[in-house]
Scaffold this motif. Sequence first.
Motif, PDB file in Angstrom:
ATOM      1  N   ALA A 199     -19.150 -22.932  14.583  1.00 31.86           N
ATOM      2  CA  ALA A 199     -18.978 -21.491  15.226  1.00 31.86           C
ATOM      3  C   ALA A 199     -17.420 -21.289  15.839  1.00 31.86           C
ATOM      4  O   ALA A 199     -16.824 -20.208  15.519  1.00 31.86           O
ATOM      5  CB  ALA A 199     -19.959 -21.409  16.526  1.00 31.86           C
ATOM      6  N   ASN A 200     -16.981 -22.398  16.396  1.00 34.37           N
ATOM      7  CA  ASN A 200     -15.598 -22.172  16.931  1.00 34.37           C
ATOM      8  C   ASN A 200     -14.508 -22.212  15.690  1.00 34.37           C
ATOM      9  O   ASN A 200     -13.644 -21.045  15.739  1.00 34.37           O
ATOM     10  CB  ASN A 200     -15.091 -23.453  17.571  1.00 34.37           C
ATOM     11  CG  ASN A 200     -15.916 -23.732  18.819  1.00 34.37           C
ATOM     12  OD1 ASN A 200     -16.391 -22.633  19.380  1.00 34.37           O
ATOM     13  ND2 ASN A 200     -15.936 -24.825  19.272  1.00 34.37           N
ATOM     14  N   GLU A 201     -14.768 -22.461  14.659  1.00 40.91           N
ATOM     15  CA  GLU A 201     -14.027 -22.479  13.367  1.00 40.91           C
ATOM     16  C   GLU A 201     -14.190 -20.887  12.800  1.00 40.91           C
ATOM     17  O   GLU A 201     -13.089 -20.064  12.640  1.00 40.91           O
ATOM     18  CB  GLU A 201     -14.551 -23.260  12.023  1.00 40.91           C
ATOM     19  CG  GLU A 201     -14.292 -24.579  12.522  1.00 40.91           C
ATOM     20  CD  GLU A 201     -12.965 -25.179  11.985  1.00 40.91           C
ATOM     21  OE1 GLU A 201     -11.996 -24.427  11.557  1.00 40.91           O
ATOM     22  OE2 GLU A 201     -12.556 -26.301  12.673  1.00 40.91           O
ATOM     23  N   LEU A 202     -15.188 -20.124  12.894  1.00 40.91           N
ATOM     24  CA  LEU A 202     -15.353 -18.828  12.687  1.00 40.91           C
ATOM     25  C   LEU A 202     -14.608 -18.056  13.708  1.00 40.91           C
ATOM     26  O   LEU A 202     -14.249 -16.961  13.058  1.00 40.91           O
ATOM     27  CB  LEU A 202     -16.904 -18.570  12.550  1.00 40.91           C
ATOM     28  CG  LEU A 202     -17.877 -19.094  11.483  1.00 40.91           C
ATOM     29  CD1 LEU A 202     -19.308 -18.899  11.686  1.00 40.91           C
ATOM     30  CD2 LEU A 202     -17.492 -18.509  10.048  1.00 40.91           C
ATOM     31  N   ILE A 203     -14.737 -18.404  15.071  1.00 41.82           N
ATOM     32  CA  ILE A 203     -14.345 -17.429  15.941  1.00 41.82           C
ATOM     33  C   ILE A 203     -12.669 -17.462  15.749  1.00 41.82           C
ATOM     34  O   ILE A 203     -12.190 -16.375  15.819  1.00 41.82           O
ATOM     35  CB  ILE A 203     -14.715 -17.910  17.439  1.00 41.82           C
ATOM     36  CG1 ILE A 203     -16.490 -17.568  17.523  1.00 41.82           C
ATOM     37  CG2 ILE A 203     -14.032 -16.985  18.228  1.00 41.82           C
ATOM     38  CD1 ILE A 203     -16.792 -18.330  18.670  1.00 41.82           C
ATOM     39  N   ILE A 259     -19.753 -20.899  24.305  1.00 40.79           N
ATOM     40  CA  ILE A 259     -19.910 -19.732  23.812  1.00 40.79           C
ATOM     41  C   ILE A 259     -21.262 -19.727  23.124  1.00 40.79           C
ATOM     42  O   ILE A 259     -22.091 -18.701  23.298  1.00 40.79           O
ATOM     43  CB  ILE A 259     -18.821 -19.556  22.925  1.00 40.79           C
ATOM     44  CG1 ILE A 259     -17.420 -19.557  23.801  1.00 40.79           C
ATOM     45  CG2 ILE A 259     -18.833 -18.033  22.167  1.00 40.79           C
ATOM     46  CD1 ILE A 259     -16.206 -19.382  22.970  1.00 40.79           C
ATOM     47  N   MET A 260     -21.437 -20.604  22.147  1.00 42.73           N
ATOM     48  CA  MET A 260     -22.432 -20.440  21.287  1.00 42.73           C
ATOM     49  C   MET A 260     -24.014 -20.657  21.873  1.00 42.73           C
ATOM     50  O   MET A 260     -24.914 -19.815  21.658  1.00 42.73           O
ATOM     51  CB  MET A 260     -22.306 -21.392  19.884  1.00 42.73           C
ATOM     52  CG  MET A 260     -23.402 -21.220  18.925  1.00 42.73           C
ATOM     53  SD  MET A 260     -23.015 -22.291  17.605  1.00 42.73           S
ATOM     54  CE  MET A 260     -24.526 -23.206  17.420  1.00 42.73           C
ATOM     55  N   ILE A 261     -23.937 -21.473  22.925  1.00 45.74           N
ATOM     56  CA  ILE A 261     -25.324 -21.803  23.590  1.00 45.74           C
ATOM     57  C   ILE A 261     -25.631 -20.552  24.324  1.00 45.74           C
ATOM     58  O   ILE A 261     -26.903 -20.104  24.302  1.00 45.74           O
ATOM     59  CB  ILE A 261     -25.036 -22.884  24.809  1.00 45.74           C
ATOM     60  CG1 ILE A 261     -26.400 -23.448  25.068  1.00 45.74           C
ATOM     61  CG2 ILE A 261     -24.440 -22.569  25.710  1.00 45.74           C
ATOM     62  CD1 ILE A 261     -27.212 -24.132  23.985  1.00 45.74           C
ATOM     63  N   ASP A 262     -24.893 -19.689  25.000  1.00 49.84           N
ATOM     64  CA  ASP A 262     -25.200 -18.420  25.438  1.00 49.84           C
ATOM     65  C   ASP A 262     -25.451 -17.345  24.457  1.00 49.84           C
ATOM     66  O   ASP A 262     -26.611 -16.609  24.736  1.00 49.84           O
ATOM     67  CB  ASP A 262     -24.090 -17.730  26.393  1.00 49.84           C
ATOM     68  CG  ASP A 262     -24.437 -16.819  27.395  1.00 49.84           C
ATOM     69  OD1 ASP A 262     -25.192 -17.124  28.266  1.00 49.84           O
ATOM     70  OD2 ASP A 262     -24.016 -15.480  27.157  1.00 49.84           O
ATOM     71  N   ASP A 263     -24.947 -17.351  23.264  1.00 48.70           N
ATOM     72  CA  ASP A 263     -25.441 -16.486  22.070  1.00 48.70           C
ATOM     73  C   ASP A 263     -26.818 -16.726  21.630  1.00 48.70           C
ATOM     74  O   ASP A 263     -27.559 -15.877  21.157  1.00 48.70           O
ATOM     75  CB  ASP A 263     -24.582 -16.360  20.971  1.00 48.70           C
ATOM     76  CG  ASP A 263     -23.351 -15.523  21.059  1.00 48.70           C
ATOM     77  OD1 ASP A 263     -23.581 -14.262  21.867  1.00 48.70           O
ATOM     78  OD2 ASP A 263     -22.075 -15.718  21.032  1.00 48.70           O
ATOM     79  N   LEU A 264     -27.429 -18.089  21.769  1.00 49.19           N
ATOM     80  CA  LEU A 264     -28.323 -18.382  21.418  1.00 49.19           C
ATOM     81  C   LEU A 264     -29.518 -18.255  22.495  1.00 49.19           C
ATOM     82  O   LEU A 264     -30.798 -18.698  22.336  1.00 49.19           O
ATOM     83  CB  LEU A 264     -28.445 -20.098  21.033  1.00 49.19           C
ATOM     84  CG  LEU A 264     -27.842 -20.348  19.954  1.00 49.19           C
ATOM     85  CD1 LEU A 264     -27.283 -21.935  19.764  1.00 49.19           C
ATOM     86  CD2 LEU A 264     -28.313 -19.751  18.465  1.00 49.19           C
ATOM     87  N   THR A 265     -29.230 -17.896  23.523  1.00 48.95           N
ATOM     88  CA  THR A 265     -30.275 -17.951  24.698  1.00 48.95           C
ATOM     89  C   THR A 265     -31.573 -17.397  24.627  1.00 48.95           C
ATOM     90  O   THR A 265     -32.666 -18.007  24.981  1.00 48.95           O
ATOM     91  CB  THR A 265     -29.397 -17.484  26.081  1.00 48.95           C
ATOM     92  OG1 THR A 265     -28.535 -17.959  26.493  1.00 48.95           O
ATOM     93  CG2 THR A 265     -30.470 -17.250  27.120  1.00 48.95           C
TER      94      THR A 265
END
Length: 562
Positions: A170-174, A218-224
Amino acid sequence: MKKIPYGISNFKIMRKENYLYVDKTKYIQILEDYAPYQFFIRPRRFGKSLFVSMLESYYDINAEKDFEELFGGLYIGKNPTPRRNQYLIFKISFAGIDTSSGEEKLKQSFNFKVMSAAQEFLDKYGGLIHETTLPEEVKSAETAIEYLRRIAKKAEKQVMVLIDEYDNFANELITGGERQTYENLMHGEGLVKAFYKAIKDATMDNFTRLFMTGVSPIMIDDLTSGFNITENLTLKPTLNAMLGFTQHETEEILKLYDIYSQETIEDMKKYYNGYRFSPVAEEYVYNSDMCLYFIKDMAEYKRYPMSMIDNNVKTDYSRVNQLALNFKDSETLETIMTQGQISTVLVERFNLSTMYSKKENFASLLFYLGMLTIKEPFEDMVKLCIPNYVIRTIYWNQFYDILQKELDIQSNTLKTCIRQMRTNGDITSFIEFFKGLVSNLSNRDLIGMNEKGIKMILTTLFGVDGTYMVLSEQENTEGYTDIFLQKKVQYKAYTKYQWILELKYLKESERQRLEEVRERGLSQLKSYAESVKVKQGIKPEELKQALIIVVGKKDVYCGTGN
């Protein structure tokens, strides 16, 4: 003598092949007192993968026969918990997923990762769950988890899920600007969201524990919405030293390899210590990978490595730090680089859609990435500071890359100029070099032309050269020196002179004050020099002083105090 485990993150190998292991097993007991589904952030190269590997060895039902070999003599070996060796372990790392070949390739890579981990699970536990091969109808990450859930439930076995580097891809994509791909994976019926929803559903049956790590929230919040089961343990004071080395642990390692001295531990503290992950934690911790890099050379050669900064660390931090630099918040970055600290609200969660909308998100993200750390609580906020010299150097390198791209700086010329300062005590060529840089910079909007901006450029130039220890705002009895260029241990033989630099900036409209400012600056330099000589034990003839005054956007004046 124990072998030094630089670059090794496999707990079994470390314990079976006589590598040094710093005992972190007491944290197993502490973790078991928290909710069973756990989320934990630490910066890159901080020992996360090794810790996950240790948890795997402790909880794996198949590793019971190896318990004494792996944990004998360690804290948890003497104080085991009832959950020891009670789980089937589903372990996966999301490092190495292909993010550079488009969305479809990424989906294939993600599915392959999960399905490979699922097959390894079957290979490992086939005798207990009576299944050894994924059925043909299992063609995705989501269905792989659903299948493991069914067969483990049928066998009446509990599963523990270990996820390492959950946010790597995810960090690579961002950082690569692939926001739409990220959104497609995380939201709606996205592949990644479906995978985590399958894990959440499995927790209603026999997936009874989970521990996942990464470098940002970042990603964990988007998965909430599909994965709102984890407790974020990142800021827990009881877990502050769960990863990394404490002061005591670091000193004991140095003594073990017979390389301990007060000078060595003080130098390591400057370069590798300084991390605090809770406002109420009582001690700072060292980055373990940075320490092992240093200790490896020191133990073998009985001398410091010529570069105190591991290139692997520099590369990893620079890459992941691009996440934060996407904010393009030059004002905050300038404050951090010139003052070394910033006060902010520490934000525990933010998603991609809100990440760039608030200044506090920028500073908070730098904290999670290891580029800032907690200095102290401040009212309802925290003061964050640069943790150590390695991280300060990474800031300098990144800013230098920006300058280099715009101004085509000749690095060899810069090194030659600074060598003249070190060996001959002559700053003339450096000032000429700096004049040219300032002149070229004046027509660009890279940085504010003010005292902070000038200081940011100068510390960056000396910092990336790497032959001086660049100390900014050093307190002494007469005030604060703007820049102190201190001799480095590994360059002692090549450095005759150390420097204190005082910086002044005048607007064009203030040019008439030049002589007044020059006289005051030289007087300050003289006072600072006396204080520095006392504090640092420097011979008067080896300490040089220079006053650098920038007027307007192009003119640079230099006066020396000796």
